[in-house]
Design a protein around this motif. Sequence first.
Motif, PDB file in Angstrom:
ATOM      1  N   MET B  16      69.648  -0.710   9.856  1.00  0.00           N
ATOM      2  CA  MET B  16      70.226   0.184  10.865  1.00  0.00           C
ATOM      3  C   MET B  16      70.324   1.587  10.257  1.00  0.00           C
ATOM      4  N   ARG B  17      70.014   2.584  11.026  1.00  0.00           N
ATOM      5  CA  ARG B  17      70.181   3.942  10.513  1.00  0.00           C
ATOM      6  C   ARG B  17      70.679   4.879  11.604  1.00  0.00           C
ATOM      7  N   VAL B  19      69.627   7.684  13.205  1.00  0.00           N
ATOM      8  CA  VAL B  19      68.388   8.458  13.311  1.00  0.00           C
ATOM      9  C   VAL B  19      68.660   9.891  13.766  1.00  0.00           C
ATOM     10  N   VAL B  23      67.333  13.154  11.743  1.00  0.00           N
ATOM     11  CA  VAL B  23      66.483  14.202  12.316  1.00  0.00           C
ATOM     12  C   VAL B  23      67.056  15.587  12.002  1.00  0.00           C
ATOM     13  N   VAL B1005      59.038  11.246   7.408  1.00  0.00           N
ATOM     14  CA  VAL B1005      59.579  10.166   8.236  1.00  0.00           C
ATOM     15  C   VAL B1005      60.702   9.436   7.518  1.00  0.00           C
TER      16      VAL B1005
END
Lengths: 282, 1006
Positions: B16-17, B19, B23, B1005
Motif C-alpha cells: 500500500m502506498r 500515491v 506524486v 516511478v
Amino acid sequence: MTAKVAVLFGFGINCDHETKAVFELVGAEAERVHVNRFVSGDTDLSAFDILAVPGGFSFGDHLGSGRLLGNRMRFAMREALQRFVEDGKPIIGICNGFQVLVKTGLLPGPESGSPPDFIQRGSLTLNDSGRYEDRWVTLEFDPKSPCIWTKGMTRMECPVRHGEGKYVMPTVEDLDRLAANHQLTVRYADPSSPPGEGITDTPLTYPLSPNGSMRNIAGICDSSGLVFGLMPHPEAIYARWLHPNHTSTAAPSPSGTALDGWEGEGLQLFRNAVEYVNARKS
Amino acid sequence: MPITRVEITPLQGDGMRDVRGDVVRRQLKADHGLDVGEVRTICGYLVNGTTPADQIAERIEDLFADPIIESGATNTLLLSTERFSSTPEAAISVGFKPGVTDNPGKAATDGFITLFPEDTSANISTYITYAFYGLPTDCDLGWLAGTLHNGLIERALVATASECASGQWPELNYPTPPEQVFIEPQTINLECDDATLESISTQGLLALNLAEMHAIQAHYRDETVRAQRAAMGMVPDAPTDVELECLAQTWSEHCKHKIFASKIHHVDHETGEDTVIDSLFKTHIMKPTHDMQEDVDWLLSVFHDNSGVIAWDDRWSVCMKAETHNSPSALDPYGGAMTGIVGVNRDILGTGLGARPIANTDVFCFGPPNWEGTLPDNLFHPSRVLRGVHAGVRVGGNESGIPTVNGAIVFDDRYIGKPLVYCGTVGIMPRHLPDGRPSHIKTPVAGDIVYMVGGRVGYDGIHGATFSSLELTEESPSSAVQIGDPITQKKMLDMVLEARDAGLISCITDNGAGGLSSSIGEMAEYTNGCEIDLAKVPLKQAGLSPWEILVSESQERMTIAVRPQDQAAFERLAALHEVEATAVATFTSTGVFHVRYGETTVAHLPIEFLHDGVPQLELESAWTPPQHDPFSPPTQVDHGHLLLRMLQRPNIASKETWVRQYDHEVIAQTAIKPFVGVQRDGPGDAGVIAPIHGDPHGLVISCGIAPRYADIDAGAMAAAAIDEAVRNAVCVGLDVDKMAGLDNFCWPDPIESEKTPDGRFKLAQLVRANRELERVCRAYRLPCVSGKDSMKNDYGKGPDKISIPPTLLFSLFGDQPDVRRSATSDFKQVGDRIYLVGRSKQEMGASELAFMLKETEANSGIGGAVPRLLDPEQQLKTYRALSHTVQQGLVRTAHDCSEGGLAVALAEMCIGGRLGAQVDIDGTGDGDVWGRLWGESLGRIIVAVGEEHNAAFLAAMKGHPLTVLGEVVEAPNLVITDGDEVLVDSPVGSMVDAWKGTLDMTGGVA
C-alpha cells in the motif's frame, strides 16, 4: 434466439457504444440501458441474458473509482443483481466497470456456493506511477480459470486506460484463496516470455505491469466463473486495425469484408459469453 | 446547518502506498530539483447538512473510505491521531475558495444523498492536507504552499514545524460564499461627454470603444425607440444595465470578431501597395470557401453554426471546431484549460440538431518548461502552466469519454506572457434523423419553448467574453476563471443525444461566451425574436442580479428549443438522466430581444440592432519586413552532436509523458494513434479514426503550426501551417479531394494605440497571413469551414510588455478511404528503400536549428529565407499521387519533414522502428549541406517502400520530385552522408535517450 445483452450507461460511463458494438459483431442483441431505467423498474434486468458494465469515469472517479456507481447499484439494484447472478447469467465489468463490480462486492464475491453478499473484499487503487495512462499491455489468461469469458484464450495485447488499476487485497491469504480457485483469470505478462508461461506472482516492472497490481493481476472472476472483470480493454482490439502496429503488416487486398483477416483478438472474449448463453438457451 | 468533518487517509502497509503524496514529491523534484522527503496526504470532506455526525460516522466506509485501502474518522483531525504517530515538519491544507466549482465535493454530495435521501439540501466541500516528513529545514513554507495551490481559486493553511510539534494543525472551515446582493435593474444615463462614455465602458468592464458607445447612445436617441420603450413602461431614453451588458457581450471582440470584420487601410512599404480591405474574414476566408462550395456537394454547413459540417458518406456527416482558452488558462491553467476542452465539446453538441463528439485535439503553446529567467508578476512558471493545462485537458477529455487523437506542444519564450491553449473537437451525426429531418439544419419556429439544460447559473464566469477581449493585467478578475465539470456535462450529453434521436429538439446551441445573452440571442435570429424570463433561471446561489444571470458564463449548459407538444417527453428524459432542464424563454417573431425578470421588462432590444448595430472598425496596417541577423553556421561542426542536441529541444523532443495520459482510443476507433512503432513511442503524424464500428472507412485529423516563421513573415507562417496539416494527413492516406480546414488565429493586439505602438505592423502581419491562407487554400481546394480568432494575447505594458508571436493553428479533417491501408512514421523492415518526396531548398530562416544556434553561437541569427510554398497547385498533385500509393497499400512508412528538417525526421523514423538507416542527402535539393540536412522546406515527406512494391511505387510517382535517400539497415545506427562525406553516425539508442529525456518530467516511478 440469441443472447440479449444489457450495456449499462449513464453518470459518466463512456465505453457503452463500443461495448454494444462488439456484442453485436458476435451475433448478440445488445441495448444501451441507462442505470436509472433499472433503478426505476422501467426496464427489467431479468429480461437480459448478459450484463456489461463498460469503462468510463462514473461520477468522475471521485471518492475512488467505481465507488459511487457501485453504491447506486449496491443499494438500488441489489435484488435484481442478486437474481441475475443466481440465475447463472454472465456479467462483465471492463475498466471502470471492473472497479464498479469490485466495489459492489460482486467481484471476487464470496466462497463457492454462497449467494452474492455485496461485501467488498478487494480494491482497485491509484497506479503506483500516480498517472492515468493509455498504453498497450500483454495479458496472459489462466487456462484453468472457471471463467466462461476467457475459455481457450492464452495471450492477448490490448490497451489499459486507467489511473486506478492496481488490484489489492488485505492479506496474502485472500490472494492465495483466489489463486487456488483460479479466479486470478488474467495477469499482465512480459511479452518476451513464451506464450503459456507468462503468468507470474513476482511483480513485473513498470510498464510491463502498468499499475503495480498485486501478483500482476489484470482481471478476476467470481467462484462461478460467470462474473468477470478486468482493467484492460478487450473491446478496444475488436479489429486488427486498432492495433498500434497494424501498418507493419501488409495492407489487405481490396476484396473481402471488413473484418476478413482483420478480426482483433479481443472479440473472442465476447463471443465466448454469447456462445455460452446461446448453448444454455437452446 | 452543522458541519461534519470527515477525513480519510490511505492505509499504510505491505503493497500500500500514498500515491498522491508520492506524486507531490516526484513533481517537486522534477520541477525544482528539491527532495521534500516523504509526503502523506489526507482527503477532507466538510459535510454541510442535517444528518447527525454519528450517523455519518456509521456509514463512513459506505461512502468516504474504501475499507480495503483507506481509513477515516469524523470530526477528528487525522494528524492528531495514532495514524500519524510521528510529527511532520510541515502540514499544508488546500481547499477551494467559496463559490469555486468543487467537483469531488459535488460527487460526494451525490453519493451522500444516495445514503441519506432525506438530507436533500446537503452540500459537501473538499480539501486535501499534505504532511511532510524529512522536509529540508531551509524550505520556505510559503513558497511550498504556493506550489500546491493557486491563490486565485484556492485557499491554503500552513502549519510550521513548531506548530505541528504543539498540535496546532491546519483546519480549513466550510467555505461559505458571501451573500450576493440583489441589485434592482438600473438605467445608465448615456447623455454625457465622450470621456464619461469611455469611463462607463472601462469601469463596467464592458470593453466597448467610443464609436460603439456612440452607436448605443444614438439608439436611445431614436424617437421610435423611445416611443416603444415608453409604451413598455421602461425609461425611454437610457439603457438598462441588462441592455448595456447584453450589448457589450454581443458586440465583444470575442463574439463579433470585429478586427476580422474591420475596414483595413493597408500599406506595404516593401512594394508600395496602398489599399483598403473590407473585412479580412469575408475577403480571404469566407469567399474562397463559398466559391469552393459551388464545386463540391459535401460542404453541408459552413461558418454560421457552432462548427463546420461536411458529408462523410451517405449516412453520416462529420463536423469540427477548435477554440482557444488562453486568458483563463493563464490565470488558472487547470480550470481554464478544462473549461476550454469541455466548452468546445459543447460546440459540437450544439451543431445542427446535435452532433456526438468523437475526437479531441489539443495544441498548446508555452514558455520553455526549463525556463530559468525572471518571470513578470502574476505569471506562473511555464512548467506549472504545462502541468496545469495538461491536467485540465486530460481530465476534461478523459472523463468525457472523448479520445484525444492529435495535437502538438510548441515552446517559445514569448508564450510566457500568454499561453495558447487550442482545443478542438470532431463530431459525428447521422445525415438524417429518424424523423427525416437533415441533422445539420436547425428548425426553430416562433412559439418554441427554450430550455436551459445542464448546470446552474452562478457568479462564476461573469465577464469572460469581454475579459478575453482585454489584455491581461494584475487586476484581472478571478470571476473570469471557472473549473469545468465533465460529469455534469457527460450526463447532459447523453440526454441531449437521446432527445435528438427522439425528434424532440428544434434548435440547440451551447452556452459559452456571453451566456444566455448570446445563446438565446443568436438563436432568436432564426425566428426574429424571443421573450426570456430571468426569474425562472435556476441559480447556484441566490442574489444574482438580472444582468448577471443574463451574461454569466457558468459552464455545462446548453440552450435547447422544443415544440410545446414535446415538452413533457423532453422533461421526462431530463429527469431520467438527472439533468436539470428549465423552460426560460419562448421564441417569438416580434423582432425584439425581450427580457423580463418576473413581470418587469429589463431589456427590450431590436434583434437587428443587437446583432448588426455594431459599427465597423477602421484600422491602419503597414508592412515593413523585420530585420534579423542572418543564420550563419559555425565552421567547425559535428552534425551528429547537433542531432542529439536538436532531439533534446523541447519543440522536437518526445511529448510521450504528456500525451500518453490522454485517453487516445476510447470509442474503439483510433486506427492511427499518437504513438507508433515497435515500442509504440514513435511520433504519429496524424490521427486516423474509423468511427463506425466494424467499418474501416476512416477520417483523418491533423494540424499544422509554425509560429516562429512569423518572425520573418506571418504570411509564410500561415502557408507553412496549412501545408504541414495537409502533409501530415497525406502521410496517413488522406483523400486530398475531400478535406476541410479550420483556421484559429491567435494574435497580439493589432490595433495601434498608446499601449500598442507597433499595432500597424501587427495588423499587417494579419493581412499577410490571411492572404497566404487564401492563396494556399484555393490551390489545395481546401475549404475553411470554421474558425476563430483571439486577438489580445499580450501581457503588461510599456517595456515589460510581452506579445506572443502571431500564431495560426490550422486543423484539418478529411476522408481516409480505408484505415487498413494507412502508413506510419516508423521504419518497418531492413532493406526497405527510403525516398524523399519533394525538394530541399536553402531555407534556414527561423528554423529550429537557427534558434538553437542563436543561443550558443556568436553572430548567428534567425534571419534569411523562410520556407515558402511557391507552387501549391503542383504540390497538391504530388500529395495526391503519394496519398494514392498509401491507399493502395504500396507505402506503409511515411513521415512528415518539419522542425529540424531531414535529420530529425530520419531520426524519428529510426526511433519508431528501432532500426538503423543508411542515407545520402546528395541530390535532394539546391541548398548547401545545412539547407539539405536541417532546412525545413515545405512539401517534403520521407517514405520507405518494401522491395515488392518498389516498381509500382516508382511508376505511381513518375513526374513528381523524388530522390532515393538510401535504405533501412540492420546496423542500429543512423548514418547520413553527403556524397562521400559522413555527416551523422548516431546509434539509435542515443537518439532515443536524447529524444525522450527532455520532457519526461515525471521524476520517475519508484
